[in-house]
Design an enzyme around this catalytic site. Structure first.
Site, PDB file in Angstrom:
ATOM      1  N   GLU A 122       0.786  -1.247   0.000  1.00  0.00           N
ATOM      2  CA  GLU A 122       0.000   0.000   0.000  1.00  0.00           C
ATOM      3  C   GLU A 122       0.813   1.290   0.000  1.00  0.00           C
ATOM      4  OE1 GLU A 122      -3.107  -0.335   2.982  1.00  0.00           O
ATOM      5  OE2 GLU A 122      -4.238  -1.695   1.704  1.00  0.00           O
TER       6      GLU A 122
HETATM    7  C1  BMA Z   1      -4.785  -3.138   4.650  1.00  0.00           C
HETATM    8  C2  BMA Z   1      -3.727  -4.085   5.051  1.00  0.00           C
HETATM    9  C3  BMA Z   1      -3.391  -3.972   6.497  1.00  0.00           C
HETATM   10  C4  BMA Z   1      -4.594  -3.714   7.330  1.00  0.00           C
HETATM   11  C5  BMA Z   1      -5.835  -4.031   6.593  1.00  0.00           C
HETATM   12  C6  BMA Z   1      -7.073  -3.757   7.360  1.00  0.00           C
HETATM   13  O1  BMA Z   1      -4.326  -1.846   4.703  1.00  0.00           O
HETATM   14  O2  BMA Z   1      -2.644  -3.941   4.209  1.00  0.00           O
HETATM   15  O3  BMA Z   1      -2.456  -2.945   6.686  1.00  0.00           O
HETATM   16  O4  BMA Z   1      -4.515  -4.439   8.496  1.00  0.00           O
HETATM   17  O5  BMA Z   1      -5.888  -3.258   5.432  1.00  0.00           O
HETATM   18  O6  BMA Z   1      -7.238  -2.385   7.611  1.00  0.00           O
END
Ligand code: BMA
Length: 849
Positions: free
Chosen positions: A432
């Site tokens: 991300e």
């Molecule tokens: C995304 C994942 C995690 C997180 C999940 C739930 O951002 O990459 O970082 O735990 O969502 O929010």
């Protein structure tokens, strides 16, 4: 020689709660591998941080400095070199032998080797002094300047498991310790410093190209050496001239069996043995001795990713041995917030659970770890495609020294360590961060500061190309392939779907057909027994103190409730809330997966966030922190089975999606009915279908059967064999559910001690439920009957007259109270306004055993 025993842990710096001063001098016995929190817990110094709100009480331990000491046992004599090898130090450490510092470390993800020749002797004191990871991270933050981060902790300034600083599913337990094995390695002449097998196959002809790096001791400097590679009874040997420090040995292995992901074929693994010997040149003192051996299992397969631009955007399809694969994936997080506690058996158990749900791909997420060998060995055996993130998640990461050097060293270590595994199909740059740069205001905030792009688009792909050129690299998840498109554009490459959980109803998944859904998830609390164990003495309520503490997501409680409100009347009790939130989780994931699967091959994968948990918590996991499957786990078994039958919508009209990801053609007939809860069939059609292997047919349905005219009363049900899909015309709270009328019979299961003539297995119970009405999403929460009990079935919807046998393992039939079994049965009917609840469910219960 492993150095596992005789370790003591002492506190050397930082605040300590009153009464624990003895930790400074006396210390506590330490386990190696292990971590300080584990030792403090074992010694009874701290309460279990996973229970109640204890996490808060142990925060001091993460800010303290710790030292591990051990007295060396007798050290083997007669070797030219003795190395002290740490497979993992967490994280900021000074390693000393009898007070002389051998070196310092600041990366949990690297292996460290120190030459201790002549110094490692019996009775010498080996010390590893850890400085709090906070001290180092905050120092670098001050030096390099703040960087945007989705969390308020400085994990992006230190190479330590990011989620140990707390996550939206994880506790903040900034531990320290010798978290992977440490040993003394004694050797002569030369050793294999690294072995990199490049395994390829074309038309059944396998090739293993082994690239070797050597380290030579003084006596080995001018020796000629030999390296031989042996696979499947064939050997190839290469001579390594005096002074050379690397070599390449190539072995052709004709007629190999290829390795397949599960569901596509077998997983043949071949032993690969690399032997380093003295070439035997007597004039130079050589005698042909075996100097070092490296052994692993390899597999032959090709993996490509089809990333072609097409009429829909840019594909992202794994192609294994020439066959395009729909990835039935799950995201993996560290299985324990104190990861030294995860044993090979636990890795295996968890991955066997994943495979049991029909999963064929596991993504190791970038806020966690490069996992233990046992993880990837198990993936190799089970045919689970493994995708490994490099360890960067949800933050801007500085590219200045000393971090840059650490990143490079860590990437090199782990690429070499993991590349022998045939299951490993992808190196992925980060989680991300490319998206965060574009969408989360980082670009402005950074104002030109480094943030990690140079790693994802420069350093990391270069290292993979150099060391592991047969493997694929992708810059990030999500990522559209270039900056030409938005990084999270569903039409291009990998995308994450978080808007839906954060702000919308799960029907929002239906709005897109992504090329590859790499993350999407929906929260639910863990199993009831897990909550009971984690929150002793607490009167459970959705927002009771313990429940709130074990909910780490921003407004998680609010999101759960708003998610429910789209479908259900507000639950009246905690038990209803627990049942409905777990149901909504399963339904959310079903909505996404069934829709996206039905769009294969445009959509080529779904990777559910998340398979597992690292402690007891309300989270997106399918298996909770105590290892208990949530109902979502059972739903995944349906969603990830080779054959899936669901009702979908195309151009505003209902269709039957017949989804066949098996290797065989699927022909049959589906029965589609429009019904009333009392069993009245308003319309019925038999729909023949014939679906080639690994493809999907969407079969139009006649309006008469497919169109619901009264959303308060009518529902659709599609059946083919034992596959079923049920849809209502509106939300559950709009539907006139009848009071559930169920017969429940409890009997000893086959093989149970009480069953006629059977011996052994005293712990199997069968619960036979027979519906007298429409019973929606019936669930037996077996863990309410005994913490060890687990049902083999998740939600099941029954029509009037239908029965199901639910087999419960881990439950002694003797003395089982039938009323308790009834109380552990939940269904939507009894939670919704207007339904006559409770009593009626058990009214006709007959218990016969
Ligand atoms: C995304 C994942 C995690 C997180 C999940 C739930 O951002 O990459 O970082 O735990 O969502 O929010």
């Amino acid at each position: 020689m492993p150095l596992t025993s005789g370790w003591t842990l002492r506190l050397t710096g930082g605040e300590v709660p009153e009464g624990l001063e003895a930790l400074r001098d006396q210390g506590v016995p330490a386990q190696v591998p292990g971590c300080c929190h584990g030792d403090l817990l074992a010694a009874g110094v701290i309460e279990d941080p996973y229970l109640g709100r204890n996490e808060l009480d142990v925060a001091w331990a993460g800010r303290a400095d710790w030292r591990y000491d051990a007295v060396l046992p007798p050290v083997p004599a007669g070797f030219e070199r003795t190395d002290l090898v740490f497979e993992g130090l967490d994280t900021v450490a000074a390693v000393a032998l009898d007070g002389t510092v051998l070196g310092t470390t600041r990366n949990m993800h690297r292996t460290y080797r120190f030459d201790v020749t002549g110094r490692a002797r019996e009775g010498a004191v080996l010390s590893v002094a850890f400085t709090s990871a906070y001290t180092e991270a905050e120092r670098l933050r001050d030096l390099l300047g703040e960087r945007p981060n989705a969390y308020p902790e400085p994990f992006n300034f230190i190479r330590k498991m990011a989620s140990s600083f707390g996550w939206d599913w994880g506790p903040t337990l900034v531990t320290a310790g010798i978290w992977r094995p440490v040993r003394l390695e004694c050797w002569n002449v030369a050793r294999l410093a690294s072995v990199r097998p490049l395994v390829t196959v074309a038309d059944g002809a396998g090739r293993v190209e082994v690239r070797l790096d050597l380290e030579r001791a003084a006596s080995g400097e001018d020796r000629e050496l030999r390296a031989s590679v042996e696979v499947d009874g064939r050997t190839s040997t290469v001579t390594i001239p005096a002074g050379a420090s690397s070599a390449v040995a190539v072995l052709d292995v004709p007629g190999v069996e290829v390795w397949w992901p599960r569901g596509y074929g077998d997983q043949p693994l071949y032993g690969c043995r690399v032997t380093l010997t003295d070439a035997g040149d007597r004039a130079r003192g050589g005698d042909g001795t075996e100097l070092d051996v490296w052994e692993r299992r390899i597999g032959f397969r090709t993996v490509e990713i089809d990333r072609a631009a097409d009429g829909h955007g840019t594909a992202f399809t794994f192609v294994v041995n020439g066959t395009p694969v729909f990835a039935r994936g799950v995201n993996w997080i560290p299985d324990d917030a104190l990861p030294a506690r995860v044993t090979p058996e636990r890795y295996r158990h968890r991955l066997v659970q994943a495979a049991g749900a029909g999963v064929n791909l596991v993504r190791v997420w970038g806020g966690g770890l490069y996992e233990d060998r046992a993880f990837y060995d198990t993936c190799d055996e089970l045919g689970l495609l493994a995708w490994q993130d490099f360890l960067f998640a949800c933050a801007a990461y500085p590219e200045e020294q000393p971090l840059r050097g650490e990143v490079e060293a860590e990437a090199r270590d782990n690429v070499v360590r993991l590349m022998p595994h045939p299951s490993l199909v992808l190196w992925n740059g980060n989680n991300e961060n490319l998206w965060g740069f574009r969408d989360w205001g980082w670009e402005e905030e950074l104002a030109g500061d480094s943030w990690g792009e140079g790693y994802y688009l420069g350093v990391l792909p270069r290292i993979v190309a150099e060391l592991d050129p047969a493997r694929l690299y992708n810059a990030g998840s999500p990522w559209s392939g270039s900056w030409d498109h938005h990084p999270n554009d569903p039409a291009h490459g990998l995308s994450h779907f978080w808007e839906i959980w954060n702000r919308r109803d799960h029907s929002g998944y239906l709005d897109d057909v992504p090329r590859f859904a790499a993350e999407f998830g929906w929260q639910a609390p863990p199993a009831y027994a897990t909550l009971r164990e984690a929150l002793p003495g607490e009167e459970l309520a959705p927002a009771s103190p313990g429940m709130s503490h074990h909910q780490k997501a921003e407004d998680g409680q609010g999101k759960l409730d708003r998610g429910l409100a789209h479908h259900f009347a507000a639950p009246a009790t905690f038990d209803d809330w627990h049942y409905l939130t777990q149901l909504n989780q399963a339904r959310a994931i079903a909505t996404g997966v069934a829709h996206w699967r039905s769009h294969w091959p445009v959509c080529a994968g779904t990777v559910v966030w998340q398979l597992n948990d690292c402690w007891p918590v309300t989270s997106w996991a399918a298996i909770d922190g105590a290892g208990r499957p949530k109902p979502l786990y059972h739903e995944l078994r349906r969603l990830y089975a080779d054959r899936l039958l669901t009702l979908q919508t195309r151009a505003g009209a209902r269709v039957l999606a017949v989804d066949n990801q098996s290797g065989e053609r699927w022909e049959g007939r589906a029965r589609v009915r429009r019904m009333l809860p009392d069993g009245t069939v308003l319309a019925e059609e038999t729909v023949p279908f014939a679906v080639p292997s690994r493809s999907v047919s969407t079969v139009p349905l006649p309006v008469g059967v497919a169109e619901i005219t009264d959303r308060h009363k009518e529902f659709l049900v599609a059946d083919a064999g034992d596959l079923r899909d049920v849809v209502l015309g509106g939300a559950d709270h709009e539907f006139s559910y009848p009071a559930a009328d169920l017969d429940v019979e409890v009997r000893p299961g086959a093989g149970a001690a009480g069953a006629a003539g059977a011996a052994g297995a005293p712990d199997v119970v069968e619960v036979v439920v027979t519906a007298r009405t429409f019973v929606r999403d019936l669930l037996l929460q077996a863990d309410r009957l005994a913490p060890s009990a687990a049902a083999d079935l998740g939600h099941v919807t029954l029509l009037p007259g239908e029965s199901r046998v639910i087999t419960v393992h881990g439950l002694d039939p003797a003395g089982l109270d039938p009323a308790a079994v009834r109380a552990a049965l939940f269904c939507v009917n009894s939670t919704q306004t207007g339904a006559q609840t409770g009593a009626q469910t058990g009214a006709q219960t007959g218990v016969r055993s």
